[in-house]
Design a protein around this motif. Structure first.
Motif, PDB file in Angstrom:
ATOM      1  N   PHE A 258       0.831  -1.196   0.000  1.00 52.55           N
ATOM      2  CA  PHE A 258       0.000   0.000   0.000  1.00 52.55           C
ATOM      3  C   PHE A 258       0.872   1.255   0.000  1.00 52.55           C
ATOM      4  CE2 PHE A 258      -2.602   3.358   1.720  1.00 52.55           C
ATOM      5  CZ  PHE A 258      -3.859   3.133   1.171  1.00 52.55           C
ATOM      6  N   SER A 259       1.913   1.252   0.805  1.00 47.78           N
ATOM      7  CA  SER A 259       2.773   2.434   0.934  1.00 47.78           C
ATOM      8  C   SER A 259       3.519   2.726  -0.359  1.00 47.78           C
ATOM      9  CB  SER A 259       3.762   2.240   2.089  1.00 47.78           C
ATOM     10  OG  SER A 259       3.083   2.021   3.309  1.00 47.78           O
ATOM     11  N   LEU A 260       4.064   1.690  -0.991  1.00 49.54           N
ATOM     12  CA  LEU A 260       4.795   1.905  -2.241  1.00 49.54           C
ATOM     13  C   LEU A 260       3.859   2.382  -3.346  1.00 49.54           C
ATOM     14  CD1 LEU A 260       7.248  -1.143  -2.276  1.00 49.54           C
ATOM     15  CD2 LEU A 260       7.712   1.221  -1.619  1.00 49.54           C
ATOM     16  N   ALA A 261       2.648   1.815  -3.396  1.00 52.07           N
ATOM     17  CA  ALA A 261       1.673   2.268  -4.385  1.00 52.07           C
ATOM     18  C   ALA A 261       1.240   3.706  -4.105  1.00 52.07           C
ATOM     19  CB  ALA A 261       0.461   1.340  -4.394  1.00 52.07           C
ATOM     20  N   PHE A 262       1.151   4.062  -2.836  1.00 50.25           N
ATOM     21  CA  PHE A 262       0.781   5.426  -2.457  1.00 50.25           C
ATOM     22  C   PHE A 262       1.844   6.426  -2.900  1.00 50.25           C
ATOM     23  CE2 PHE A 262       0.500   8.915   0.662  1.00 50.25           C
ATOM     24  CZ  PHE A 262      -0.826   9.282   0.492  1.00 50.25           C
ATOM     25  N   TYR A 263       3.114   6.000  -2.871  1.00 51.08           N
ATOM     26  CA  TYR A 263       4.191   6.869  -3.351  1.00 51.08           C
ATOM     27  C   TYR A 263       3.979   7.274  -4.806  1.00 51.08           C
ATOM     28  CZ  TYR A 263       7.307   6.201   0.686  1.00 51.08           C
ATOM     29  OH  TYR A 263       7.866   6.219   1.928  1.00 51.08           O
ATOM     30  N   LEU A 264       3.426   6.362  -5.606  1.00 53.41           N
ATOM     31  CA  LEU A 264       3.181   6.679  -7.010  1.00 53.41           C
ATOM     32  C   LEU A 264       2.183   7.832  -7.150  1.00 53.41           C
ATOM     33  CD1 LEU A 264       2.876   3.152  -8.678  1.00 53.41           C
ATOM     34  CD2 LEU A 264       4.843   4.678  -8.681  1.00 53.41           C
ATOM     35  N   LEU A 265       1.289   7.971  -6.175  1.00 51.20           N
ATOM     36  CA  LEU A 265       0.274   9.019  -6.218  1.00 51.20           C
ATOM     37  C   LEU A 265       0.773  10.355  -5.692  1.00 51.20           C
ATOM     38  CD1 LEU A 265      -3.148   7.504  -5.031  1.00 51.20           C
ATOM     39  CD2 LEU A 265      -2.528   8.277  -7.314  1.00 51.20           C
ATOM     40  N   THR A 266       1.686  10.340  -4.741  1.00 53.95           N
ATOM     41  CA  THR A 266       2.031  11.572  -4.026  1.00 53.95           C
ATOM     42  C   THR A 266       3.490  11.972  -4.136  1.00 53.95           C
ATOM     43  OG1 THR A 266       2.434  10.330  -1.985  1.00 53.95           O
ATOM     44  CG2 THR A 266       0.208  11.154  -2.338  1.00 53.95           C
ATOM     45  N   GLY A 267       4.351  11.097  -4.637  1.00 54.08           N
ATOM     46  CA  GLY A 267       5.775  11.386  -4.641  1.00 54.08           C
ATOM     47  C   GLY A 267       6.159  12.506  -5.590  1.00 54.08           C
ATOM     48  N   ARG A 268       7.194  13.225  -5.218  1.00 52.33           N
ATOM     49  CA  ARG A 268       7.750  14.243  -6.110  1.00 52.33           C
ATOM     50  C   ARG A 268       8.688  13.549  -7.092  1.00 52.33           C
ATOM     51  NH1 ARG A 268       6.982  19.455  -3.632  1.00 52.33           N
ATOM     52  NH2 ARG A 268       6.186  19.217  -1.496  1.00 52.33           N
ATOM     53  N   THR A 314       3.947  14.241 -12.259  1.00 46.89           N
ATOM     54  CA  THR A 314       2.920  14.637 -13.220  1.00 46.89           C
ATOM     55  C   THR A 314       1.854  15.449 -12.473  1.00 46.89           C
ATOM     56  OG1 THR A 314       1.400  12.768 -12.897  1.00 46.89           O
ATOM     57  CG2 THR A 314       3.299  12.403 -14.361  1.00 46.89           C
ATOM     58  N   PRO A 315       0.874  16.007 -13.181  1.00 44.78           N
ATOM     59  CA  PRO A 315      -0.210  16.719 -12.481  1.00 44.78           C
ATOM     60  C   PRO A 315      -0.953  15.853 -11.472  1.00 44.78           C
ATOM     61  CG  PRO A 315      -0.217  17.288 -14.808  1.00 44.78           C
ATOM     62  CD  PRO A 315       0.804  16.197 -14.637  1.00 44.78           C
ATOM     63  N   LEU A 316      -0.901  14.528 -11.638  1.00 46.06           N
ATOM     64  CA  LEU A 316      -1.569  13.636 -10.698  1.00 46.06           C
ATOM     65  C   LEU A 316      -0.992  13.785  -9.298  1.00 46.06           C
ATOM     66  CD1 LEU A 316      -3.423  11.156 -10.072  1.00 46.06           C
ATOM     67  CD2 LEU A 316      -1.458   9.725 -10.650  1.00 46.06           C
ATOM     68  N   GLN A 317       0.333  13.800  -9.190  1.00 48.21           N
ATOM     69  CA  GLN A 317       0.972  13.920  -7.881  1.00 48.21           C
ATOM     70  C   GLN A 317       0.671  15.281  -7.243  1.00 48.21           C
ATOM     71  OE1 GLN A 317       2.780  12.558 -10.584  1.00 48.21           O
ATOM     72  NE2 GLN A 317       2.292  10.529  -9.783  1.00 48.21           N
ATOM     73  N   LEU A 318       0.664  16.334  -8.055  1.00 44.47           N
ATOM     74  CA  LEU A 318       0.343  17.659  -7.536  1.00 44.47           C
ATOM     75  C   LEU A 318      -1.083  17.703  -6.995  1.00 44.47           C
ATOM     76  CD1 LEU A 318       1.970  19.932 -10.279  1.00 44.47           C
ATOM     77  CD2 LEU A 318       2.734  19.624  -7.921  1.00 44.47           C
ATOM     78  N   LEU A 319      -2.001  17.040  -7.692  1.00 39.56           N
ATOM     79  CA  LEU A 319      -3.393  17.008  -7.266  1.00 39.56           C
ATOM     80  C   LEU A 319      -3.551  16.255  -5.953  1.00 39.56           C
ATOM     81  CD1 LEU A 319      -6.423  17.498  -7.866  1.00 39.56           C
ATOM     82  CD2 LEU A 319      -6.407  15.344  -9.132  1.00 39.56           C
ATOM     83  N   CYS A 320      -2.884  15.112  -5.832  1.00 37.67           N
ATOM     84  CA  CYS A 320      -3.036  14.262  -4.647  1.00 37.67           C
ATOM     85  C   CYS A 320      -2.266  14.793  -3.441  1.00 37.67           C
ATOM     86  CB  CYS A 320      -2.582  12.837  -4.967  1.00 37.67           C
ATOM     87  SG  CYS A 320      -3.581  12.009  -6.215  1.00 37.67           S
ATOM     88  N   ARG A 321      -1.144  15.456  -3.709  1.00 36.11           N
ATOM     89  CA  ARG A 321      -0.297  15.918  -2.612  1.00 36.11           C
ATOM     90  C   ARG A 321      -0.621  17.346  -2.196  1.00 36.11           C
ATOM     91  NH1 ARG A 321       4.147  15.792  -5.201  1.00 36.11           N
ATOM     92  NH2 ARG A 321       4.267  18.025  -5.527  1.00 36.11           N
ATOM     93  N   GLY A 322      -1.104  18.149  -3.120  1.00 30.21           N
ATOM     94  CA  GLY A 322      -1.309  19.566  -2.856  1.00 30.21           C
ATOM     95  C   GLY A 322      -0.105  20.364  -3.329  1.00 30.21           C
ATOM     96  N   SER A 323      -0.298  21.650  -3.464  1.00 31.09           N
ATOM     97  CA  SER A 323       0.743  22.494  -4.057  1.00 31.09           C
ATOM     98  C   SER A 323       1.734  23.046  -3.048  1.00 31.09           C
ATOM     99  CB  SER A 323       0.088  23.660  -4.809  1.00 31.09           C
ATOM    100  OG  SER A 323      -0.738  24.411  -3.933  1.00 31.09           O
ATOM    101  N   GLY A 324       1.475  22.867  -1.757  1.00 33.34           N
ATOM    102  CA  GLY A 324       2.378  23.400  -0.746  1.00 33.34           C
ATOM    103  C   GLY A 324       3.775  22.821  -0.844  1.00 33.34           C
ATOM    104  N   TRP A 332       2.873  16.570   6.601  1.00 32.09           N
ATOM    105  CA  TRP A 332       1.554  16.542   7.209  1.00 32.09           C
ATOM    106  C   TRP A 332       0.478  16.191   6.175  1.00 32.09           C
ATOM    107  CZ3 TRP A 332      -1.747  16.028  10.924  1.00 32.09           C
ATOM    108  CH2 TRP A 332      -3.022  16.562  10.820  1.00 32.09           C
ATOM    109  N   LYS A 333       0.529  16.825   5.007  1.00 31.72           N
ATOM    110  CA  LYS A 333      -0.480  16.582   3.976  1.00 31.72           C
ATOM    111  C   LYS A 333      -0.428  15.143   3.475  1.00 31.72           C
ATOM    112  CE  LYS A 333      -1.231  21.210   2.075  1.00 31.72           C
ATOM    113  NZ  LYS A 333      -1.158  22.047   0.842  1.00 31.72           N
ATOM    114  N   VAL A 334       0.781  14.628   3.254  1.00 31.85           N
ATOM    115  CA  VAL A 334       0.913  13.269   2.738  1.00 31.85           C
ATOM    116  C   VAL A 334       0.463  12.249   3.790  1.00 31.85           C
ATOM    117  CG1 VAL A 334       2.580  11.520   2.010  1.00 31.85           C
ATOM    118  CG2 VAL A 334       2.685  13.820   1.042  1.00 31.85           C
ATOM    119  N   GLY A 335       0.831  12.463   5.047  1.00 26.30           N
ATOM    120  CA  GLY A 335       0.408  11.548   6.110  1.00 26.30           C
ATOM    121  C   GLY A 335      -1.104  11.527   6.265  1.00 26.30           C
ATOM    122  N   ARG A 336      -1.713  12.704   6.206  1.00 27.06           N
ATOM    123  CA  ARG A 336      -3.174  12.800   6.298  1.00 27.06           C
ATOM    124  C   ARG A 336      -3.845  12.106   5.115  1.00 27.06           C
ATOM    125  NH1 ARG A 336      -5.272  18.823   6.202  1.00 27.06           N
ATOM    126  NH2 ARG A 336      -4.456  18.571   4.086  1.00 27.06           N
TER     127      ARG A 336
END
Length: 364
Positions: A258-268, A314-324, A332-336
């Motif tokens: 789950f964690s590694l797959a989540f990185y694909l969504l939120t990682g820089r 990609t824009p996907l990571q920006l959307l899921c992680r936020g622009s901060g 904090w945003k990624v953990g939440r």
């Protein structure tokens, strides 16, 4: 499950690397025997045990730490600049070549689960057996037309037909595991000359990566709610448990996946690529243990991971992680988001499973 195990959460950091390559097998359904789709998942109170919560705290901490390090590296070292046009062309080539190879393997009946008649063939993945000659022709045609850019939309349509055949035979709920095939079909369609000028075509790579991430997180949730599937594999391969109980390793495997797959969504630029690399290592390392079924069956997954590695953020990571861009704020945003995503997917799993059982029961 009691939290009083012979190993505490801090010690899990030593066990996880030993357990990753084979225990984190994304599609345990290929190896644990026929699945009873009407069997209920573990009740919530039995799934979310004190040990589950301990692991959740541990992995949320690791994910937050990774997000902060990712933000720090990006701030001080800058981004890895990748030309978008080159990345798009590379992704098109990788998808076309990978799909052609995979379709040929399906047509040649090289990926069929062990408890099915090998000559029956598989529709789209090893466990979707009972393809028939007509399906074989669709697979063969797909392998040809996908290599011709002007005809790639027909390859996309063929993948969609194969997916719907899987839905018709095994049910829509079962096919949620394989949403990434819809992502591949969308990528092929949006890359075709007919649709490539549409604004949405620029999002074909985010759609592709997002579909794989969701598929892998979904199968990770299955490890929590149907641990017996993973345990049945561990019983046959006890050497990969590092001396821990089967239920412990199964739960660890779920969190790692789950964690590694989540990185694909939120990682820089850095963390997303690291997630793709580690997932690739997981799948490749499992191949010697599980053979041709694993090698062929995970071709689509590996081609998407290669694209994630080549493309980066990609824009996907920006959307899921936020622009901060703040380091602490990123953590904090990624953990939440991690906790929210896990909770939502578990909620969806319980409700969609109940809906699928109710639908089948009332259709009989």
């Amino acid at each position: 499950m009691s939290s009083k195990f012979p190993i505490r959460p801090a010690g899990l950091l030593l066990v996880v690397p030993l357990s990753i390559p084979k225990a984190v097998e994304a599609h345990v359904k290929w190896f644990c025997g026929p699945i009873n789709g009407s069997a209920p998942p573990l009740p919530f109170r039995q799934a979310v045990t004190p040990f589950f919560l301990e692991l959740l705290i541990l992995f949320v901490g690791l994910v937050m730490l990774g997000a902060m390090l990712d933000a720090m590296i990006t701030r001080y070292a800058g981004k890895l600049v990748v030309d978008p046009d080159r990345a798009a062309r590379a992704s098109d080539v990788i998808v076309r070549g990978g799909v052609a190879l995979y379709a040929l393997c399906l047509w040649g009946n090289l990926a069929v689960v062990m408890w099915a008649d090998p000559s029956s063939g598989s529709i789209l993945t090893p466990d979707l057996y009972g393809a028939g000659h007509a399906v074989g022709y669709i697979q063969l045609v797909t392998a040809v037309v996908v290599l011709i850019p002007r005809l790639s939309i027909f390859a996309a349509a063929a993948l969609l037909v194969l997916y719907m055949l899987g839905v018709a035979k095994f049910g829509a709920f079962y096919m949620i595991d394989y949403l990434f095939f819809l992502g591949i079909a969308a990528h092929l369609a949006l890359a075709s000359p007919l649709l490539s000028r549409l604004t949405v075509s620029r999002y074909r790579v985010p759609i592709l990566i997002g579909s794989l991430s969701l598929s892998l997180m979904w199968t990770a949730v299955e490890k929590f709610l149907f641990p017996q599937w993973t345990i049945s594999i561990l019983v046959s391969h006890p050497g990969i448990t590092a001396g821990q109980s089967f239920s412990t390793v199964a739960m660890i495997a779920g969190f790692v996946e789950f964690s590694l797959a989540f990185y694909l969504l939120t990682g820089r630029e850095i963390l997303g690529r690291i997630g793709a690399i580690l997932l690739g290592i997981v799948f490749v390392a499992a191949m010697p243990e599980f053979g041709m079924l694993d090698i062929v069956g995970h071709i689509p997954v590996l081609l998407i991971l290669v694209i994630a590695l080549v493309t980066g953020e990609t824009p996907l990571q920006l959307l899921c992680r936020g622009s901060g861009s703040g380091i602490l704020l990123s953590g904090w945003k990624v953990g939440r988001a991690y906790i929210a995503t896990l909770g939502v997917l578990m909620l969806f799993y319980y409700n969609l499973h109940a809906l699928s059982v109710w639908t089948v029961t009332n259709a009989q």
